[in-house]
Enzyme design. Sequence first.
Site, PDB file in Angstrom:
ATOM      1  N   SER A 139       0.795  -1.175  -0.019  1.00  0.00           N
ATOM      2  CA  SER A 139       0.037   0.059  -0.111  1.00  0.00           C
ATOM      3  C   SER A 139       0.864   1.109  -0.023  1.00  0.00           C
ATOM      4  CB  SER A 139      -0.655  -0.167   1.316  1.00  0.00           C
ATOM      5  OG  SER A 139      -1.427   1.213   1.627  1.00  0.00           O
ATOM      6  N   TYR A 151      -2.385  -1.011  10.804  1.00  0.00           N
ATOM      7  CA  TYR A 151      -2.195  -1.271   9.392  1.00  0.00           C
ATOM      8  C   TYR A 151      -1.195  -0.746   8.763  1.00  0.00           C
ATOM      9  CZ  TYR A 151      -4.209  -1.230   4.626  1.00  0.00           C
ATOM     10  OH  TYR A 151      -4.302  -1.445   3.058  1.00  0.00           O
ATOM     11  N   THR A 186     -12.818   0.874  -4.735  1.00  0.00           N
ATOM     12  CA  THR A 186     -13.328  -0.578  -4.473  1.00  0.00           C
ATOM     13  C   THR A 186     -14.870   0.010  -3.876  1.00  0.00           C
ATOM     14  OG1 THR A 186     -12.660  -0.505  -2.203  1.00  0.00           O
ATOM     15  CG2 THR A 186     -11.562  -1.540  -3.545  1.00  0.00           C
TER      16      THR A 186
HETATM   17  N1  LIG Z   1      -8.881  -0.810  -1.177  1.00  0.00           N
HETATM   18  C1  LIG Z   1      -7.605   0.076  -0.940  1.00  0.00           C
HETATM   19  O1  LIG Z   1      -7.850   1.626  -1.202  1.00  0.00           O
HETATM   20  C2  LIG Z   1      -6.481  -0.354  -0.903  1.00  0.00           C
HETATM   21  C3  LIG Z   1      -5.347   0.330  -0.900  1.00  0.00           C
HETATM   22  C4  LIG Z   1      -3.966   0.014  -0.790  1.00  0.00           C
HETATM   23  C5  LIG Z   1      -3.891  -1.345  -0.423  1.00  0.00           C
HETATM   24  N2  LIG Z   1      -4.869  -2.156  -0.357  1.00  0.00           N
HETATM   25  C6  LIG Z   1      -4.974  -3.642  -0.034  1.00  0.00           C
HETATM   26  O2  LIG Z   1      -5.273  -4.498  -1.089  1.00  0.00           O
HETATM   27  C7  LIG Z   1      -5.960  -5.637  -0.691  1.00  0.00           C
HETATM   28  C8  LIG Z   1      -7.131  -5.967  -0.837  1.00  0.00           C
HETATM   29  O3  LIG Z   1      -8.012  -4.715  -0.324  1.00  0.00           O
HETATM   30  P1  LIG Z   1      -9.522  -4.524  -0.463  1.00  0.00           P
HETATM   31  O4  LIG Z   1      -9.578  -3.059  -0.561  1.00  0.00           O
HETATM   32  O5  LIG Z   1      -9.802  -5.452  -1.937  1.00  0.00           O
HETATM   33  O6  LIG Z   1     -10.359  -4.955   0.643  1.00  0.00           O
HETATM   34  P2  LIG Z   1     -11.658  -5.898   0.626  1.00  0.00           P
HETATM   35  O7  LIG Z   1     -12.117  -5.378   2.056  1.00  0.00           O
HETATM   36  O8  LIG Z   1     -12.676  -5.371  -0.397  1.00  0.00           O
HETATM   37  O9  LIG Z   1     -11.442  -7.391   0.473  1.00  0.00           O
HETATM   38  C9  LIG Z   1     -10.684  -7.922   1.177  1.00  0.00           C
HETATM   39  C10 LIG Z   1     -10.888  -9.398   1.370  1.00  0.00           C
HETATM   40  O10 LIG Z   1     -10.165 -10.051   2.459  1.00  0.00           O
HETATM   41  C11 LIG Z   1     -11.230 -11.161   2.919  1.00  0.00           C
HETATM   42  N3  LIG Z   1     -10.580 -11.288   4.300  1.00  0.00           N
HETATM   43  C12 LIG Z   1     -10.712 -10.495   5.557  1.00  0.00           C
HETATM   44  N4  LIG Z   1     -10.056 -11.057   6.505  1.00  0.00           N
HETATM   45  C13 LIG Z   1      -9.668 -12.312   6.117  1.00  0.00           C
HETATM   46  C14 LIG Z   1      -9.138 -13.421   6.734  1.00  0.00           C
HETATM   47  N5  LIG Z   1      -8.984 -13.505   8.134  1.00  0.00           N
HETATM   48  N6  LIG Z   1      -8.921 -14.550   6.098  1.00  0.00           N
HETATM   49  C15 LIG Z   1      -9.166 -14.647   4.767  1.00  0.00           C
HETATM   50  N7  LIG Z   1      -9.836 -13.595   3.879  1.00  0.00           N
HETATM   51  C16 LIG Z   1     -10.277 -12.569   4.787  1.00  0.00           C
HETATM   52  C17 LIG Z   1     -12.390 -10.132   3.041  1.00  0.00           C
HETATM   53  O11 LIG Z   1     -13.458 -11.237   3.110  1.00  0.00           O
HETATM   54  C18 LIG Z   1     -12.642  -9.907   1.608  1.00  0.00           C
HETATM   55  O12 LIG Z   1     -12.907 -10.790   0.635  1.00  0.00           O
HETATM   56  C19 LIG Z   1      -5.631  -5.411   1.216  1.00  0.00           C
HETATM   57  O13 LIG Z   1      -4.418  -6.084   1.272  1.00  0.00           O
HETATM   58  C20 LIG Z   1      -5.233  -3.890   1.144  1.00  0.00           C
HETATM   59  O14 LIG Z   1      -4.666  -3.626   2.346  1.00  0.00           O
HETATM   60  C21 LIG Z   1      -6.305  -1.817  -0.608  1.00  0.00           C
END
Ligand SMILES: NC(=O)c1ccc[n+]([C@@H]2O[C@H](COP(=O)([O-])OP(=O)(O)OC[C@H]3O[C@@H](n4cnc5c(N)ncnc54)[C@H](O)[C@@H]3O)[C@@H](O)[C@H]2O)c1
Length: 262
Positions: A139, A151, A186
């Site tokens: 991230s 985080y 998202t």
């Molecule tokens: N959305 C953003 O703006 C953003 C920015 C930078 C990085 N990220 C990173 O990208 C990745 C995905 O983020 P996202 O926005 O798609 O999140 P999201 O919440 O849309 O999806 C996360 C998924 O992980 C699953 N999950 C949560 N806890 C879990 C566990 N204990 N075991 C198995 N599955 C589990 C959830 O059910 C969900 O399907 C993450 O690592 C996040 O830190 C996201």
Amino acid sequence: MKRTAVVTGGAGGIGAACAIRLAKDGCDVAILDVDGDQARGIVAHIQGLGARAAYYPCDVADRHALEKAAAATAEDLGPADILVTSAALIPNAESVLDMDMDRHERMWRVNYHGTLHACIAYGRRMRARGGGSIVTLGSINSILPLPLPAYNPGKVAVRRLTELLAVELGRHGVRVNCVAPTYVLTRGLQEKISAGQRDLAKIMASHALDALPDPDDVADAVAFLCSPQASKITGVMLPVDAGWGAAVSYKSYAGGVPWEDV
Ligand SMILES: NC(=O)c1ccc[n+]([C@@H]2O[C@H](COP(=O)([O-])OP(=O)(O)OC[C@H]3O[C@@H](n4cnc5c(N)ncnc54)[C@H](O)[C@@H]3O)[C@@H](O)[C@H]2O)c1
């Protein structure tokens, strides 16, 4: 050649986009997640594209569950060529001194240890086979301090873990890279914007481009790092950040640059 891809957190957001993109690139896909309803929807979508896909219920914080899932995916879909670690919990801002410690510990267990467990379970198998590609989800939090006390340092740790694994696994033909998105459009972020909990204009102000990435933009970067075109790339962190890394310090110059068109 047919490849098998495993995506943790593949039921939602970026993970789901990666699962679908890798299926379009010709992979059989295993989704490891705790959200069965969402996961089954993504599996059905992928099967509708004509690819093989399956859901494995798995809490990534539990290393035994990951070991079991790794054995099951190998049995059902064949050995994993690709691992994408997207499962994570995403917090709101809080202060270090006043944060909820139970939430803090759970976030470390899911975000950092969950990434570690997945990399160990699948990395050992890739090492034994002499090939594979792992992409972790970092991230912009992997780069600079932001007020997310579990985080933010957790994403720094994911970046460093990626580098350690890239060196350990490089001579075994396994590449390990990290993709580091900025705020991604998202469904979760869109809901927060609609509810007035996030101000899109203020978020955009710290970027160079005037558009945020969507999950497919991140999936494109992941698919590239898993592709033969990236065969000599390992141990890197690839920002998908709409120019945040360059703009955030530039635009803070003396409290804000004196011209208005940036
Ligand atoms: N959305 C953003 O703006 C953003 C920015 C930078 C990085 N990220 C990173 O990208 C990745 C995905 O983020 P996202 O926005 O798609 O999140 P999201 O919440 O849309 O999806 C996360 C998924 O992980 C699953 N999950 C949560 N806890 C879990 C566990 N204990 N075991 C198995 N599955 C589990 C959830 O059910 C969900 O399907 C993450 O690592 C996040 O830190 C996201």
